[in-house]
Design an enzyme around this catalytic site. Structure first.
Site, mmCIF file in Angstrom:
data_model
loop_
_atom_site.group_PDB
_atom_site.id
_atom_site.type_symbol
_atom_site.label_atom_id
_atom_site.label_comp_id
_atom_site.label_asym_id
_atom_site.label_seq_id
_atom_site.Cartn_x
_atom_site.Cartn_y
_atom_site.Cartn_z
ATOM 1 N N ARG A 1 -24.171 -79.713 20.937
ATOM 2 C CA ARG A 1 -23.358 -78.366 21.228
ATOM 3 C C ARG A 1 -22.431 -78.037 20.199
ATOM 4 O O ARG A 1 -21.962 -78.651 19.402
ATOM 5 C CB ARG A 1 -22.436 -78.414 22.569
ATOM 6 C CG ARG A 1 -23.113 -79.096 23.819
ATOM 7 C CD ARG A 1 -21.919 -79.230 24.772
ATOM 8 N NE ARG A 1 -22.760 -80.223 25.880
ATOM 9 C CZ ARG A 1 -22.073 -80.792 26.858
ATOM 10 N NH1 ARG A 1 -20.812 -80.265 26.917
ATOM 11 N NH2 ARG A 1 -22.705 -81.414 27.651
ATOM 12 N N ASP B 1 -18.953 -75.437 19.882
ATOM 13 C CA ASP B 1 -17.885 -74.634 20.650
ATOM 14 C C ASP B 1 -17.778 -73.167 20.655
ATOM 15 O O ASP B 1 -18.472 -72.861 19.749
ATOM 16 C CB ASP B 1 -16.633 -75.163 20.490
ATOM 17 C CG ASP B 1 -16.395 -76.886 20.810
ATOM 18 O OD1 ASP B 1 -17.035 -77.193 21.739
ATOM 19 O OD2 ASP B 1 -15.963 -77.511 19.938
ATOM 20 N N TYR C 1 -21.049 -80.979 8.555
ATOM 21 C CA TYR C 1 -20.289 -79.582 8.807
ATOM 22 C C TYR C 1 -19.497 -79.095 7.674
ATOM 23 O O TYR C 1 -19.031 -79.846 6.877
ATOM 24 C CB TYR C 1 -19.230 -79.763 9.971
ATOM 25 C CG TYR C 1 -19.716 -80.074 11.483
ATOM 26 C CD1 TYR C 1 -19.669 -78.763 12.233
ATOM 27 C CD2 TYR C 1 -20.158 -80.932 11.953
ATOM 28 C CE1 TYR C 1 -20.225 -78.848 13.526
ATOM 29 C CE2 TYR C 1 -20.736 -81.531 13.269
ATOM 30 C CZ TYR C 1 -21.010 -80.157 13.977
ATOM 31 O OH TYR C 1 -21.245 -80.224 15.426
ATOM 32 N N ARG D 1 -12.982 -80.330 14.147
ATOM 33 C CA ARG D 1 -11.445 -79.437 14.406
ATOM 34 C C ARG D 1 -10.294 -80.331 14.467
ATOM 35 O O ARG D 1 -9.102 -79.740 13.839
ATOM 36 C CB ARG D 1 -11.548 -78.663 15.591
ATOM 37 C CG ARG D 1 -12.802 -77.291 15.338
ATOM 38 C CD ARG D 1 -13.258 -76.807 16.366
ATOM 39 N NE ARG D 1 -12.230 -75.991 17.064
ATOM 40 C CZ ARG D 1 -12.017 -75.430 18.137
ATOM 41 N NH1 ARG D 1 -13.118 -75.509 18.819
ATOM 42 N NH2 ARG D 1 -10.951 -74.708 18.783
#
Lengths: 248, 248
Positions: B51, B53, B111, B198
């Site tokens: 997933r 966000d 990422y 994050r």
């Protein structure tokens, strides 16, 4: 006693109906004026270096305003950046002499137009490019760009609806660069007519696609007739990059 | 006879409530499934590599689906790109073997997190950065990043609400680069917990601002307790860059 201020402004044109104030539409001029008027309890008018159309962006638009205030330039900048919509940022605010005029004191302006020339479009940053999937001949487009240099009558590239007394402008440079499929066109000159950059880019893309030759581009310029030129490039690829002034 | 397809997907997370399908909210999974189901007259489920966000972007999310169809991979790609909202682009669609699974076959993920570390924020591209106006000590942040490398328990950086059986992951690299005030963090590893990137970036920013030392960052990691770590960086700076697989 009036104090004169110069603003250097970045904006994302996506959410605005252009620079100039309009009834019932969000515009950059209106957003800034509302806050300045509220801060000074006065009716502030800001004067831009020129209009930008709906959807066009700016990294360095310039405007000036005058008012009788003790508020410092720094304070104006901080307050504006706190209160403005996130799509507008004041990059600089400074005091200038009363002779400074954002439009009439400008020596030259630079625009940038961004074309994404890849088979597949992008999702991230699509608000800032014109996507063209067929391959562009950048060399031919650069050759066409050469015909823009110098003092010329750009009537063929003027949008309808706002005729100017003179359609003569001086272009100092007009260059294409390409990197990883991103084609960037930068053009610097003494001034630009309505839709001029977008009409130039649209016509050059026709050159890049082989629909016109660079010579035909020159003929379109010399025709001094809008119908001789090509399509208008969409607004979202265009950025007002910088406005240059004499040292002030 | 089922055919298996792999999709490589770019999306601008701004307008979506994340990857995963949710009632009454636009999500990337839902937008793609709707079109595939309509094209195939079947109830297609796509399986993502993981997933993302709400508000997080992707340049190379990967998903797979299977269906009994004669439609070619190229045709799926062209039709999807015509019908999807402009914020979602299918970069590639290809047939894969039935053993391919977007999540379970993934070897590693990369990422990217983008921080704009300048006094003044930006208007253009603000959807794609976290703006931090106080100067960051990148060297200290890079030192902290070194503590992430290797096989570690990342429980301290796991978001609440979705505990995993194991919170151990292997990080291969984690690097900061800086150019013109744009700080880019890239991290590659075998997998990532919910909010992990994050939470790592938020805690590293506390190091960059001098609120924590790099050693304290390591202590937070070793504590295996979310409360020992710092804030959660906002979603809009984060991009799922790439998912790597064995050759297939």
């Amino acid at each position: 006693m009036l104090t004169h201020f110069k603003l250097t402004i970045e904006y994302d044109g996506t959410d605005f109906h252009g620079w100039q104030i309009q009834p019932d539409q969000p515009t950059i001029q209106d957003e800034i004026q509302k806050i300045l008027s509220s801060m000074t309890q006065d009716n502030i008018i800001i004067h831009g270096s020129g209009r930008t159309d709906a959807g066009v962006h700016a990294l360095g638009q310039v405007a000036h305003f005058a008012c009788d205030t003790r508020i410092s330039a720094e304070r104006f900048q901080v307050a504006l950046n706190l209160m403005l919509p996130k799509g507008i940022v004041i990059r600089e605010c400074r005091k200038v002499s009363s002779s400074f005029h954002a439009r009439f004191s400008a020596r030259s302006k630079t625009y940038r137009y961004r074309i994404l020339n890849t088979q597949i479009p992008c999702a991230v940053g699509r608000q800032y490019v014109w996507h063209i999937h067929r391959p562009l001949n950048i060399r031919a487009m650069q050759e066409a760009a050469g015909h823009l240099i110098g003092e010329k009558d750009f009537k063929s590239f003027e949008g309808t609806g706002s005729p100017r007394a003179s359609t003569v402008r001086r272009i100092h440079r007009a260059d294409f660069t390409e990197k990883d499929g991103l084609v960037t066109f930068e053009i610097n000159g003494t001034g630009f007519l309505k839709f001029m950059v977008r009409n130039i880019v649209g016509t050059m893309v026709e050159v890049g696609l082989g629909q016109r030759s660079p010579d035909d581009f020159q003929k379109a310029l010399l025709a001094m007739n809008r119908k001789a030129a090509g399509i208008t490039a969409p607004p979202q690829g265009l950025f007002l990059l910088q406005v240059d002034y004499e040292p002030h």
